[in-house]
Design an enzyme around this catalytic site. Sequence first.
Site, mmCIF file in Angstrom:
data_model
loop_
_atom_site.group_PDB
_atom_site.id
_atom_site.type_symbol
_atom_site.label_atom_id
_atom_site.label_comp_id
_atom_site.label_asym_id
_atom_site.label_seq_id
_atom_site.Cartn_x
_atom_site.Cartn_y
_atom_site.Cartn_z
ATOM 1 N N HIS A 78 0.806 -1.232 0.000
ATOM 2 C CA HIS A 78 0.000 0.000 0.000
ATOM 3 C C HIS A 78 0.832 1.272 0.000
ATOM 4 O O HIS A 78 0.297 2.356 -0.139
ATOM 5 C CB HIS A 78 -0.949 0.028 1.208
HETATM 6 C C1 UD1 Z 1 -1.883 5.925 5.463
HETATM 7 C C2 UD1 Z 1 -0.558 6.452 6.015
HETATM 8 C C3 UD1 Z 1 0.467 5.342 6.008
HETATM 9 C C4 UD1 Z 1 -0.057 4.110 6.736
HETATM 10 C C5 UD1 Z 1 -1.384 3.696 6.108
HETATM 11 C C6 UD1 Z 1 -1.979 2.483 6.770
HETATM 12 C C7 UD1 Z 1 -0.216 8.850 5.536
HETATM 13 C C8 UD1 Z 1 0.578 9.821 4.748
HETATM 14 N N1 UD1 Z 1 -0.029 7.535 5.207
HETATM 15 O O1 UD1 Z 1 -1.654 5.590 4.084
HETATM 16 O O2 UD1 Z 1 1.643 5.778 6.642
HETATM 17 O O3 UD1 Z 1 0.871 3.052 6.628
HETATM 18 O O4 UD1 Z 1 -2.284 4.802 6.201
HETATM 19 O O5 UD1 Z 1 -2.995 1.952 5.974
HETATM 20 O O6 UD1 Z 1 -0.946 9.245 6.404
HETATM 21 N N2 UD1 Z 1 -9.036 4.688 1.335
HETATM 22 C C9 UD1 Z 1 -10.306 4.146 1.334
HETATM 23 N N3 UD1 Z 1 -10.879 3.843 2.532
HETATM 24 C C10 UD1 Z 1 -10.262 4.056 3.701
HETATM 25 C C11 UD1 Z 1 -8.966 4.618 3.690
HETATM 26 C C12 UD1 Z 1 -8.372 4.919 2.510
HETATM 27 O O7 UD1 Z 1 -10.896 3.925 0.302
HETATM 28 O O8 UD1 Z 1 -10.851 3.748 4.749
HETATM 29 C C13 UD1 Z 1 -8.376 4.969 0.048
HETATM 30 C C14 UD1 Z 1 -8.738 6.310 -0.521
HETATM 31 O O9 UD1 Z 1 -8.818 6.182 -1.889
HETATM 32 C C15 UD1 Z 1 -7.522 7.158 -0.159
HETATM 33 C C16 UD1 Z 1 -6.401 6.160 -0.235
HETATM 34 O O10 UD1 Z 1 -6.979 4.932 0.208
HETATM 35 O O11 UD1 Z 1 -7.341 8.219 -1.049
HETATM 36 C C17 UD1 Z 1 -5.229 6.511 0.630
HETATM 37 O O12 UD1 Z 1 -5.635 6.640 2.004
HETATM 38 P P1 UD1 Z 1 -4.761 7.532 3.012
HETATM 39 O O13 UD1 Z 1 -5.224 7.389 4.374
HETATM 40 O O14 UD1 Z 1 -4.599 8.905 2.458
HETATM 41 O O15 UD1 Z 1 -3.329 6.901 2.912
HETATM 42 P P2 UD1 Z 1 -2.881 5.390 3.086
HETATM 43 O O16 UD1 Z 1 -2.354 4.949 1.777
HETATM 44 O O17 UD1 Z 1 -3.892 4.517 3.751
#
Ligand code: UD1
Length: 361
Positions: free
Chosen positions: A205
């Site tokens: 991820h």
């Molecule tokens: C975030 C953290 C990362 C951590 C990870 C755990 C930052 C910069 N990164 O990354 O360090 O290891 O969480 O998972 O804060 N999305 C969904 N549903 C959710 C959550 C996310 O659909 O419940 C999708 C969305 O499209 C979103 C993308 O995942 O844009 C990224 O989510 P985000 O929380 O921004 O970053 P992570 O990649 O999860």
Amino acid sequence: MRSLTVVSVVGARPQFIKAASVSRAIRQSHDEILVHSGQHYDYEMSDVFFEQLGIPKPDFNLAVGSGTHARQTGEMMPMLEGLFMEKMPDLVIVYGDTNTTLAAALAAAKISVPIAHVEAGLRSYNRTMPEEINRVLVDHLSELLLCPTRASLSNLEAEGITNGVNLVGDVMLDTARFFAEGVDSGPTLERYGVEAGAYYIATVHRAGNSDNPARLGSIIEALLSLDAPVLWPVHPRTRANLESFGLLDRLETSSRIIVSPPLSYIDTVTMLSEATALITDSGGMQKEAYFFGVPCVTLREETEWMETVELGWNQLVGSETARILAAIEAIKRPSDRPDVYGDGHAAEVIVQVIERHFGLV
Ligand code: UD1
């Protein structure tokens, strides 16, 4: 003893796992207000962790959702600032390295509310990782730096941070010990149609891999060439990218790769503990593999958890197919697995450090 008012801010999956142990320890003698930023919002990314780990229901949910880094961080800050100003807590506790961690630390520091950073001092020394930027800034804003490892202590020292630094152990080990011991893996293995010691588990991820079609493609090539089935719980970010890069079909039609939605905590540690090896770019799972004595192949060029590499349990391979496969071939299980992450009581130590800091003990 006077009881403190603490605001704990969480928002992403790994923070729920860490807060589960700290929250339980804090609440024995102090008042905790739990804030969920809403950075992770899907049932499998959030609610299931609260349910399984018995984390109290958040007192506030900021429902910030997804967005660019600046938008996500920026949107959280005024809400957190308002809340800190209203509650005027003795301490704000933040976890790890996400945008939620940074937003809470910036908001608290500017109004002089002390910050305790759980998992302080970790460094990948790779500034292209958004998490690295978050960590460095949060460490420089924190009054109490709660370090999981000796290496994290030295990293802080190299940046001139020596006040308020404490080696406390790793709270993820606390959570693993508390929830994962004694779980019967049989039904879970059956659900995924695999046998103990005869499958791999993979997760991807990290932005550097999941946003890059060439890297994601070469990781998939490696997984498709393995000698045993691979269970791949797919993060929503990665799923969206697999779809848009046209790679999802390739996975779903393969009989070797078991594509699954994100797993709950108990399912993750259960499936991890019975796997032949873990293939991952997650930070936390490298350590969890070590806790369970499962070799790890890390799809990155560097790690914040160098102990796992130095002790022979983890190999850093990046995303090239050939390097991943060579590392799988070269997997060893060293005879030694010392307690470099503490003894599973880091949360209690954290509470003692906090109480000492406020002159309560
Ligand atoms: C975030 C953290 C990362 C951590 C990870 C755990 C930052 C910069 N990164 O990354 O360090 O290891 O969480 O998972 O804060 N999305 C969904 N549903 C959710 C959550 C996310 O659909 O419940 C999708 C969305 O499209 C979103 C993308 O995942 O844009 C990224 O989510 P985000 O929380 O921004 O970053 P992570 O990649 O999860």
